[in-house]
Structures are given as C-alpha cells and as structure tokens.
Design a protein around this motif. Structure first.
Motif, PDB file in Angstrom:
ATOM      1  N   LEU A   6       0.831  -1.210   0.000  1.00  0.00           N
ATOM      2  CA  LEU A   6       0.000   0.000   0.000  1.00  0.00           C
ATOM      3  C   LEU A   6       0.864   1.258   0.000  1.00  0.00           C
ATOM      4  O   LEU A   6       0.537   2.252  -0.659  1.00  0.00           O
ATOM      5  N   TYR A   7       1.968   1.229   0.755  1.00  0.00           N
ATOM      6  CA  TYR A   7       2.913   2.347   0.699  1.00  0.00           C
ATOM      7  C   TYR A   7       3.443   2.523  -0.731  1.00  0.00           C
ATOM      8  O   TYR A   7       3.539   3.639  -1.250  1.00  0.00           O
ATOM      9  N   GLY A   8       3.838   1.404  -1.350  1.00  0.00           N
ATOM     10  CA  GLY A   8       4.347   1.466  -2.721  1.00  0.00           C
ATOM     11  C   GLY A   8       3.310   1.992  -3.688  1.00  0.00           C
ATOM     12  O   GLY A   8       3.621   2.809  -4.564  1.00  0.00           O
ATOM     13  N   LEU A   9       2.061   1.548  -3.512  1.00  0.00           N
ATOM     14  CA  LEU A   9       0.978   2.034  -4.377  1.00  0.00           C
ATOM     15  C   LEU A   9       0.804   3.538  -4.218  1.00  0.00           C
ATOM     16  O   LEU A   9       0.622   4.266  -5.204  1.00  0.00           O
ATOM     17  N   GLY A  10       0.879   4.018  -2.984  1.00  0.00           N
ATOM     18  CA  GLY A  10       0.744   5.452  -2.758  1.00  0.00           C
ATOM     19  C   GLY A  10       1.826   6.242  -3.468  1.00  0.00           C
ATOM     20  O   GLY A  10       1.560   7.281  -4.086  1.00  0.00           O
ATOM     21  N   LEU A  12       3.535   5.330  -6.163  1.00  0.00           N
ATOM     22  CA  LEU A  12       3.339   5.246  -7.607  1.00  0.00           C
ATOM     23  C   LEU A  12       2.208   6.158  -8.069  1.00  0.00           C
ATOM     24  O   LEU A  12       2.309   6.834  -9.101  1.00  0.00           O
ATOM     25  N   ILE A  13       1.115   6.196  -7.297  1.00  0.00           N
ATOM     26  CA  ILE A  13      -0.019   7.050  -7.676  1.00  0.00           C
ATOM     27  C   ILE A  13       0.385   8.525  -7.613  1.00  0.00           C
ATOM     28  O   ILE A  13       0.057   9.310  -8.510  1.00  0.00           O
ATOM     29  N   CYS A  14       1.092   8.899  -6.572  1.00  0.00           N
ATOM     30  CA  CYS A  14       1.528  10.297  -6.467  1.00  0.00           C
ATOM     31  C   CYS A  14       2.426  10.673  -7.634  1.00  0.00           C
ATOM     32  O   CYS A  14       2.299  11.755  -8.215  1.00  0.00           O
ATOM     33  N   ALA A  60       9.256   4.100  -4.405  1.00  0.00           N
ATOM     34  CA  ALA A  60       8.304   3.887  -5.492  1.00  0.00           C
ATOM     35  C   ALA A  60       8.086   5.170  -6.283  1.00  0.00           C
ATOM     36  O   ALA A  60       8.034   5.169  -7.519  1.00  0.00           O
ATOM     37  N   PHE A  61       7.965   6.299  -5.563  1.00  0.00           N
ATOM     38  CA  PHE A  61       7.790   7.588  -6.226  1.00  0.00           C
ATOM     39  C   PHE A  61       8.991   7.898  -7.127  1.00  0.00           C
ATOM     40  O   PHE A  61       8.834   8.259  -8.302  1.00  0.00           O
TER      41      PHE A  61
END
Length: 791
Positions: A6-10, A12-14, A60-61
């Motif tokens: 979920l941290y990684g998804l956040g 990537l989405i940002c 991820a960002f």
C-alpha cells in the motif's frame, strides 16, 4: 508485505498523478510527514513498519519518476530505412498486418537505445497476403523502408486514447509499410518466447478446425488467451453481461489449471511434493503461452507462492501473497498500474480476501457449502469490481451477478474440462478432438444464444459517466462500512443499517446530481459523414449516425477486415456511454444517404430509441428498408416531419422544422430534414446535406441570422451559397468531413465564401469533435484538438 504494497501504491499514484509539478513535491512531503508520525509510536513493530513504509513510498515515487523521465523517443518522424526484429504476436486483419518491431538500426546507423515501433503493413494483392503469412513470425528480422509518425490522438470525447496506451508500453512511434516488395527479411532464430507465441497460434488454428464459428473465438480466448480471435460483437456482448473475465486469462483460469494439473499428477501416481514441483514448472509456461496478461501474471506469482508454501507445509497468508505480487509486478514495470486488467485483478482479489470469509460465516444457513462459497465470491467480486466497471466501461447490468453465479460454474465444471481435453487430443490430430469438441459445441452454443438474447434486451442495465473522485471515495467508505458490519466491528442495529442505506443512496444518486441548465451539442468526428448529439435537460437527440463500415470496393474478400471502422460502433456508442447516456429520445434521419444513416441499424439494435424522425420519403435502398424493418420489429415510434412544425421542450428550448417543404421533385439532398434549435436566445441550424436549391427555397420563406451553422453537405461546392451566407450570417460554421476524403470536401470555393462572410470555421477533419455549450449566460465551443485553426 500487504501493508508495504500500500505504501508502494501510494508512491506510484503520487508520481503518476502529479507529474512535473510543485503539487507533486508538496504531496510527497505531506504524505511523508503524515506517515512519519508512526515513527514516534512506542510499539517497536509499528515503528519498524512505518520506517520501511516511508522508505518504500519514496522509493516507489522516485522509481516511477526515473522510468517516466527516460520514456522518450529518439526516432525522428518521416521516411527512414529501418532494421529490426518482430517482438510481438503478428495480427492479420484483412489487407493489413500489425506487429511490434524493435528497431536496431535507422538509415544503417545503430540506434543509441533500441525502441519499439507499432508497425502496420498494407498488403497490395492476394500474393502478398499469402507471402506475409510465411514471412512474418515472432523474431523475424526485417529491413526496409518505414514511414514513421506519431500515434494518432483521439478525435472524439470518450474515445480510446491510443497515444496513452502506447506510451505506457514505451512506444512513441507508429510505422507503416506499403507492400512487401521493398522488405528483406531473415527467418527468426529459436527462442522460448517465439516458440510459445508460435504454439499459441498453432493451437488457435487447431481450435478453428474443430469448433464452429459461434464458439471457436470464445474458446481461443478462454483456453489460450488469444482475444484477437474473438469477434468484436461477441466481446461487446460479454462485456455488457459482465463476463469478459471468462474470455481473458485470469485468476479463475490459473486456479483451474493448477487444480487440474495437480489432480492429474496425483492420478498418475506422483507424490504430493512432486505434483507441486511439476505444477510450479508448468504454470509459468502456460501463463506465457497465453500472453502473460497482468491478471495472469498476478495469478502466476500468487499461485507459485501458494504452491511453495504447500510444498514446505506452511500456510500461505493471502494478504501478504497479494502484496508480494503487487511489489514484484510494479518493480518490473511501474506503468502496469495504468492497465485496467491489472487494477481489476488486484481490486477483485482484495475484495475476495476481505469479504468472502465473513460472508461465508454469515451464510452458514445456506447449504451445501459450495453454494455458500459461490454466493460469497459473487457478492464480493461484484461489490469490489463495480466502481472500476462503471469508471472505464460505463455500463453495468444488475443481471451480471446472477449470470456470473450461473455461467461461471457451468464453464468451469462442464465446458472447461471437455474443451481442454479436445485441445490436448486435437493437438495430436484434429480428428482425435472432434468428439469432445462436438459435445462442447452442442452444449455451449444454445447457452451462448440464450445469453446473447438476454444482453440484447438491455434489461436492468444502467449507463453512468465516469464517476468523480468524491463518488469513488464515498463508495469505498460504503464497502468499508459493509466489511466492518460483516466482521462485527460495528453493531448491527437500526442506526448502522440506516447509515449504510444513506451511503448507498448517495452513491446511487450522485452521478445524476449535476443537471445544469445548459444544452450541449457535440458534432462528432465520424469521418465522411454526420453525427450530432444534442443533450438538453430533458432529452437526448441524435441527428444522423455516420456511415457504414468501410469495405473494399473491388469485392476481394481477403481484404475485408475483421473489425473495420464503423462510426456507430467506434464513435457514437462510446461517446454516449462516456456521457452517461443510456437511451435516445429522438433519432433524426436527415435523409437516406448511407453516410448519414449508415449506423442507424446498429444504434437501434444497441440503444433504446423512443422515436425516429425522418423526411417521410418511402424507403428505397436496402439500408432504408432495413431501418424500417427494425423500427417495426422494435415498435419504435416514427414521425415524418415537414417545414413549419414546432415543438418546445421547456422554456427557452424550442425546435423548428424548416425542411422538407411540400415541394416535390427535389433531389435527395434537398429533401434533408433541416432543424433550427432556438436555445436561450441562440439559434443553431442543422442542415443535413442541403444544397443551393434547397437553400434558396428556405431563403424565400424568410430566414434570419443564426449563431451556428452546421454547413450543408460537408462543405461541397454546391452547398453554402453566397446568397445563403449573406442572409443567415453565421458566427460559427462547423463542417463535418473526413480526413483526405475522396470527394475533396470541404471545397475551396465554399471555404472562400465562408471566409468572406466573416464566419469562424471549425472542421472535424482538422479539429476532431466540436462541442458547443449554450446556457442562459453565454455560448462557447471546444474542440478535441487544439490547433491554430480550431480556436
């Protein structure tokens, strides 16, 4: 691992949403500070989780931004000489062949970084068509002239964004090759990937030999992931029923494959451990054989981890397995988060893990156990997939859960084993698979016809615009609230039920709240033809439907494409759905030319239409007769209009019919239905294919100035006369014409007359679709493209 994902998804989405902006940095800092609050908690485990999570978010960002910064093309546009290798499945469609070409050299010079180009080869004759099937294979080395260009941008609202689709595959150029004479090639060298692609094509050909036309394409997708073999109309019907997951390789297929292979291994006398090991080896081969879609890759990673856990006799935690699958796939390609199949696969799997266990507990009264499990899976999958379904596809059938409940077990238990058996034996020789294939055909065909009948009725179906972030957030809160109720975290009482009902009602009504007092008129880009959608507060009017599908004029059947461009299917219906339009109040057929009513049969078949308006002429062509028969079969009201008729929708919105008049003997074009829309003091004139004779007749009846003119007959020389423009003085003239059309529309004389009349000219062939918005304060327009001539 799930929490870390979920941290990684956040991150990537940002990185994806706030690209190259100050907002991006501010958001990252805000999230970083918010998450870092966990660093000060006393619990050591939570503190460690927060530290790793923050690091993963930032990683991820940064990783997404790094990949995105390098996702550029170094290839120039224009005619070049290329050398490269085919790196995709080769798709044959009539006189065109498509594949992805990895370019090694341009103009005999090695490229600094190899790029992939999406290539289309246009075949000139049947000999080239036959030769192409021998030449083009995965891994074939090609050299020759290639015309490079930028992928075409969408020209209509709601249309498929091909540029964006290719961008996330790191493709920035499309290439075209005219004929095979100038191309040299070398046979491909052996490779695992090439062998799997060849095996998939060979097995698909075997299925064609064994199955009938109703089931062959469907089973190619179901067994082999070869969705290109599925007829576009069949795919649309399955999509309307919410069954596309059945004909695309997904977790359901992977689960059946694993269960079947383990069962066969045990039946053959292999030990439990050896069965798992063999399945772990065979599973990746099957996934890559079927195309390795994101949903299949997710199922592959999860399946391998579950098998590994069984092999070492440990229990696999579904949440952590899902998190590992997410992190693994995004580490290989962060762009995968933009693929719809990836989003649906992970969201539905999340929903199954979250909702199925408590639902099964709540449904303990339901017997037998497999029925309880099936109901729980259907409810959970429907609840979690619904927001993405309406966001991307705009259509949801309330019959879909019931159809899935009945059809999926039927496919899994009855059809899949026999179909797989027919494919295995048919691979040896088609004759060995005919018995099982005939059984599948005889059982599956009537079931499919029954499903298609249900789909054609459009029962219990809604059409929504893509919902807003607010709606998606509220829906997420509703699902979370339901989950808390199921797990007993919230007391099941009158207040909780009331809150749940209120949330559900808000979610159901929110898409319909935005009912502005305005009229939206969209002149769609349908090529050489007309299609205009008028949306008022009370009704939807469609004027004309574009032309018929493009087919070869010389009658050579080998040139007929599997899915030729059809404005009604490829432009009008997607636009209506994107606007949340599920029915048409009035469909106006201005006259009988095919470029105006060629899509009427398709629209009448796929969209509920309350009334059809025409000029009243008797049907002459086969197309007009087909339309008349469809209206009669569907009991659609028909109104023949003539000049002088007026109707008012509401205060400030009035329609006037100006043509046809009672004069007989006029040409077909001058018999066009001409409508004047008067809205909030503005006047918009829709002229069909009206030409000079008809224009002079209307001038004699007394025409006044108009604000917007839909130029008659696509801007032909014989329309939009000087006398006509002098009288009506349009501020904005909109021309609907096809790019590089063979008629030369719009004619330069017509353009000169419009310029002399000081009219602003906007053309769909240059600007794409034109949307005019009129309200009680102002009139404005926008175009899909933003060139200098479109402002």
């Amino acid at each position: 691992m799930f929490v870390y994902s979920l941290y990684g998804l956040g991150g990537l989405i940002c990185a994806a949403v706030y690209t190259n902006s100050v907002k991006s940095a501010l958001l990252v800092l805000a999230v970083g500070f918010a998450v870092s609050a966990g660093l000060f908690v006393r619990h050591a485990e939570l503190r460690r989780c927060a530290i790793i999570g923050v690091c993963l978010f930032m990683a991820a960002f940064s990783y997404y931004r790094l990949i995105d910064s390098r996702n550029v093309s170094m290839l120039s546009v224009g005619a070049v000489t290329c050398e490269g290798e085919i790196v995709s499945k080769v798709v044959y469609d009539g006189d065109r062949v498509r594949f992805a070409l990895r370019v090694h050299k341009v103009n005999a010079q090695p490229v600094t970084a190899e790029e992939t180009v999406q290539v289309t080869v246009r075949l000139k004759n049947i000999e080239e068509w036959k030769r192409a099937r021998d030449v083009f294979r995965y891994g074939t080395q090609l050299a020759g002239p290639l015309e490079l260009s930028v992928p075409p941008e969408p020209t209509n609202p709601g249309a498929f964004d091909y540029v964006r689709f290719l961008y996330f595959q790191h493709v920035h150029r499309v290439g075209s090759i005219e004929g095979l004479n100038a191309i040299s090639y070398q046979a491909p060298t052996s490779s695992v990937r090439g062998s799997l692609v060849a095996a998939q094509e060979w097995l698909a050909e075997r299925l064609k030999e064994m199955y009938g036309p109703d089931t062959e394409g469907l089973l190619s997708g179901f067994l082999l992931g070869s969705v290109t073999e599925i007829d576009s109309e069949t795919y649309a019907k399955f999509s309307g029923l919410g069954l596309t997951h059945v004909i695309a390789i997904s977790g359901q297929h992977i689960g059946m494959f694993v269960a079947a292979l383990v069962f066969l291994c045990r039946l053959a006398g292999l030990s439990r451990e050896h069965s798992f090991r063999l399945t772990m080896v065979m599973l990746p081969l099957y996934v890559f054989l079927t195309g390795a879609s994101p949903s299949a890759m997710r199922a592959l990673i999860m399946g391998e981890l579950v098998l590994l856990a069984l092999l070492v006799r440990r229990r696999a935690d579904g949440w952590n397995v899902l998190g590992v699958a997410f992190l693994g796939m995004t580490a290989v390609d962060p762009y995968v988060i933009h693929q719809v199949s990836f989003q649906l696969s992970f969201l539905v799997t999340f929903g199954l893990l979250l909702l199925v266990p408590p639902l099964q507990v709540r449904l303990q009264w339901m017997k037998p156990a497999f029925l309880r499990g099936l109901v729980a899976v259907t409810v959970a999958a429907t609840l979690t997939s619904f927001p993405l379904t309406v966001y991307y596809f705009h259509v949801f059938s309330f019959l879909s859960p019931l159809i899935n409940f009945l059809f999926v077990p039927f496919i899994s238990v009855c059809i899949a084993p026999l179909a797989a058996l027919s494919l295995v034996f048919g691979a040896i020789h088609p004759g060995f698979g005919f018995l099982a294939a005939n059984i599948v055909d005889s059982v599956l065909t009537p079931v499919l016809h029954f499903l298609y009948t249900i789909e054609s009725q459009r029962l219990m179906r809604i059409v929504w615009k893509s919902p807003s972030i607010i709606w998606l957030t509220l829906y997420g809160l509703l699902v979370a609230f339901i989950a808390l109720l199921l797990y007993g975290k919230i007391a099941l009482n009158r207040k909780s039920w009331l809150l749940c009902i209120v949330l559900a009602l808000i979610c159901a009504s929110l898409p319909y709240v935005d009912r502005r007092a305005e009229v939206r008129i969209t002149f769609l880009d349908v090529g050489q033809g007309d299609a205009i959608v008028i949306q008022t507060q009370d009704r939807v009017v469609l004027i004309d439907t574009g032309g018929i599908p493009a087919v070869p004029f010389d009658g050579q059947t080998w040139r007929i494409r599997r899915k030729p461009f059809w404005p009604a299917q490829d432009v009008i219906l997607p636009y209506l759905y994107a606007q949340g339009i599920g029915k048409i109040d009035q469909l106006v057929m201005t006259h009988g030319d095919s470029d105006h009513i060629g899509g009427v049969p398709y629209v009448l078949t796929h969209v509920p239409v309350r009334q059809v308006i025409s000029n009243g002429d008797l049907p002459r062509s086969h197309l007009e007769q087909e339309v008349a028969a469809l209206m009669q079969a569907k009991h659609i009201s028909h109104a023949a209009v003539s000049g002088g008729q007026v109707w008012e929708e509401r205060e400030g919105v009035r329609w006037r019919v100006l043509n046809p008049t009672g004069i007989t003997g006029s040409g077909n074009n001058d018999r066009s239905v001409v409508l004047l829309l008067e809205v909030y003091g503005r006047r918009i004139l829709f002229t069909g294919d009206l030409e000079r004779e008809g224009e002079l007749r209307l001038l004699a009846d007394g025409m006044e100035k108009v604000d917007i003119l839909k130029v008659g007959h696509h801007g032909s020389k014989g329309s939009t006369s000087e006398e006509w423009l002098t009288q009506i003085k349009p501020d904005l003239a909109i021309i609907s014409a096809g790019r590089n059309n063979r008629y030369g529309h719009p004619h330069r004389d017509t353009m000169e007359r419009l310029n002399q009349a000081d009219s602003r000219i906007v053309r769909t062939d240059e600007c794409g679709a034109v949307t005019v918005i009129v309200n009680n304060k102002q009139l404005g327009y926008t175009t899909v493209k933003n060139g200098m001539t479109c402002r």
